[in-house]
Structures are given as structure tokens and as C-alpha cells.
Write an enzyme that holds these catalytic residues in place. Structure first.
Site: not given
Length: 368
Positions: A102, A196, A172
Site C-alpha cells: 500500500w 477494517k 495511512d
């Protein structure tokens, strides 16, 4: 109906109490005679929902007054572009720390916008570690330093965060936001896809220091943080159902005891699984180095591919869902976000021990 042992990496498990509350109010929110999916985002009913979500997040994370909370769309992936578009001016450099797939994607998008440099990388260790803070080489003219706080694919997590005087730290936190107490003031901007720990997919939370919100006439309207800050996240129709469920999840966290209790439970859940791995005499092998292990995503492998397939097949038959490792690395992964109950981790640890014992016994008999 028996609930599955849900270890999916995302969209992930939601608290059962939240799902029950949403089911109860599904056809009639706040006595309106309508579902939350049917009411206007300009109505008083939805205004109370989005304001509650914002105030609960500020309370739980102790967000300072000089920060704004935005509810956006497009997931963390859109933020890979929005952040450099808004915060990377010409003549400045964005510094990125690479700790997994990511962060690589975030860098790739930023490079389309402006000048970027890699401040540190764990790629040479196959992303099994988090770089030490003293290894970071931040550009002298850095506009910001970007990190990915938790790496779902490789199962690593930052334990301490960079502290810079002049350079804003951008994080992030899609996969570990609200999982532990953090000092928000150490960051210029925090962003997270909700799917999440915060709620269902569809809404993205951005926590941004107000002095970083600046008008940029050259940006498309929807890609400017200023647009969403000026309109209280209601410039266009927001994902109303996702924000409603986000507010329920935040209330659930508060009722549970806040982030101190959440952090205690997450540490307990992770310890159960890591102890099972460490005490298996090599039957299970963790991917992440112990000092970089994630409390959200426990990644591990078995001795060979055939044994891994057998483990996953028997786990699925026993009711465990989502234990396959990411397709790019293989192996196994248990994602144990906030909503995954402690008892589910206990059941998984028990299954892992039983599987090892049965396989060891079978191997021993074949040898004889």
C-alpha cells in the site's frame, strides 16, 4: 444462526451489537418511518447522525481543536492522489517510507503529481520489518513524510512514529486506526478507509490539521480538501449508510470502555496467536520480525504449500473465514481487528494447536 469466525482482511468483521442495532432501526430511523438509506443527507435526521459520528471520533481519539474531521469517498486509494494534489506544491519533495504494497501504491500515485523520494524502505527484507526511526532520510525540502502505520499484507506495524519539527507526518491508518491510543498532534494528516476498524466500506475518514487545508484553484472541486471542509463533508451526497454504521461502531467503542480497553483486548488477542506460532517449534512461522509484528494482521506460513492448503481447507470446514494470505505473498493471515471477539481468537489458537498435533502424530506414524 451461528456466526462465522470472521478473520477477513477487509471488508472485515463488524461488532454483532452494531449489526443488531442497525437491523432494529433499518426500516425506521429516529421515528422517521424511513430507512437511513432513504432520508435526505440535508435532513435534520442525517445531520444528527453525521455530527454524532464526528463528535464521537474527536472524543475517542482526543483530536485537538486545530484539526478537522472529514468524511469522504474513494477509499484510501483516492487519498494516495488527493494528498499530493493538495499538499505537494511545485519546488517541494514528498518523502515516503516503503513498508509494503500500500505504501508502494501511495508513492506511485504521488509521483504522478510531483517530486517524491523514498525516505526508507523495508523491501529488501520482503517487508518483514519496520525501518528504525533513525534510518529515515527525509528530504531537506520535504512537503510531508508519508507512512503506512499498519501493513495488512505482510503483518507489520509501526510501534513508534516519526517526530518531525517542520515536516507534517501523513499516515495511512486504514487498518489500525482506533485500535490503540495515539497522539494525533504528531500528525499533519491521518486517513483511513473505514472497512477494517471503523465500519463498512464506502466512507473514508480524513483527520487533517486545519493549517494544511488551503485553497488550490487549479484542483477539480471534488479533489480539494477545502471543498469538503467548507461544506462539512456534505458538498455532494455522502455514503449515508456507511456514516450511520460508523457512528454506531464509535458508540460501541465508547460503551466498551474507549481506546484503553480496545488496546488491551487487541494486545491480548494478538498474544494468543503469536504465542501459538512461537511455541509451535517451527510448525508455524511468522512472517514479521517480532519487534515489527502487527496487532491487527497475524501473518504466518506452514512448512509447504500442500500443508498450507490442508490447513486452510480444514479451517474453513471448522467455520473459520478469511485465513488465506494475500494472493501476492500466500501463506495464512488472521486479521483480528477491533470487532473480532477474543473468543474467536481463542478458538483459532486451539484449532492451530490441534491441527499441529494431528499432523505431527500422522507424520510420526508414517515414519514408523
Amino acid at each position: 444462526m451461528k456466526r462465522a469466525y470472521n478473520f477477513n482482511a477487509g471488508p472485515a468483521a463488524l461488532p454483532e451489537a452494531v449489526l443488531a442495532k442497525a437491523q432494529e432501526e433499518f426500516l425506521n430511523i429516529n421515528g422517521s418511518g424511513m430507512s437511513v438509506m432513504e432520508i435526505s443527507h440535508r435532513s435534520k435526521d442525517f445531520e444528527s447522525i453525521i455530527n454524532k459520528a464526528k463528535s464521537l471520533l474527536i472524543e475517542l481519539m482526543d483530536i485537538p481543536e486545530d484539526y478537522d474531521v472529514l468524511f469522504l469517498q474513494g477509499g484510501a486509494s483516492l487519498q494516495f492522489s488527493m494528498i499530493p494534489m493538495n499538499l505537494l506544491p511545485e519546488g517541494k519533495t514528498a518523502s515516503y517510507v516503503l513498508t509494503g504494497s500500500w505504501s508502494e501504491k501511495a508513492l506511485k500515485e504521488a509521483e504522478k503529481v510531483g517530486t517524491c523520494e523514498v525516505a526508507a524502505s523495508a523491501k529488501e527484507t520482503n517487508y518483514s520489518t519496520i525501518p528504525a526511526l533513525d534510518e529515515l532520510n527525509v528530504a531537506e525540502n520535504a512537503a510531508y513524510l508519508h507512512i503506512t502505520s499498519n501493513n495488512t499484507i505482510f503483518g507489520t506495524q509501526w510501534k513508534d512514529y516519526p517526530e518531525t519539527v517542520e515536516v507534517p507526518v501523513i499516515a495511512d491508518m486504514s487498518s489500525d486506526i482506533l485500535s490503540k491510543k495515539i497522539d494525533v498532534s504528531k500528525f499533519g494528516l491521518i486517513y483511513a478507509g473505514a472497512q477494517k476498524n471503523l465500519g463498512p466500506s464506502g466512507v473514508t475518514v480524513v483527520i487533517i490539521r486545519k493549517d494544511l487545508i488551503q485553497k488550490n484553484a487549479g484542483l477539480p472541486t471534488m479533489l480539494s480538501f477545502q471543498t469538503h471542509a467548507d461544506n462539512d463533508s456534505l458538498y455532494n451526497t455522502p455514503p449515508t449508510m456507511s456514516i450511520y454504521l460508523l457512528s454506531l461502531v464509535l458508540q460501541w467503542v465508547k460503551d466498551l470502555g474507549g481506546l484503553e480497553e480496545i488496546e488491551r483486548l487487541n494486545e491480548q488477542k494478538a498474544a494468543l496467536l503469536y504465542n501459538t506460532i512461537d511455541e509451535s517449534n517451527g510448525f508455524y512461522k511468522g512472517h514479521a520480525r517480532p519487534d515489527s509484528r502487527s496487532y491487527m494482521n497475524v501473518t504466518f506460513t506452514l512448512k509447504n504449500e500442500d500443508l498450507t492448503k490442508q490447513f486452510l481447507a480444514e479451517a474453513k470446514e471448522a467455520g473459520f473465514v478469511g485465513l488465506n494470505g494475500h494472493r501476492s505473498v500466500g501463506g495464512c493471515r488472521a486479521s483480528i481487528y477491533n470487532a473480532v471477539p477474543l473468543v474467536h481468537c481463542e478458538e483459532l489458537a486451539s484449532f492451530m494447536k490441534k491441527f499441529q498435533a494431528a499432523h505431527t502424530r500422522k507424520t510420526s506414524e508414517q515414519t514408523v
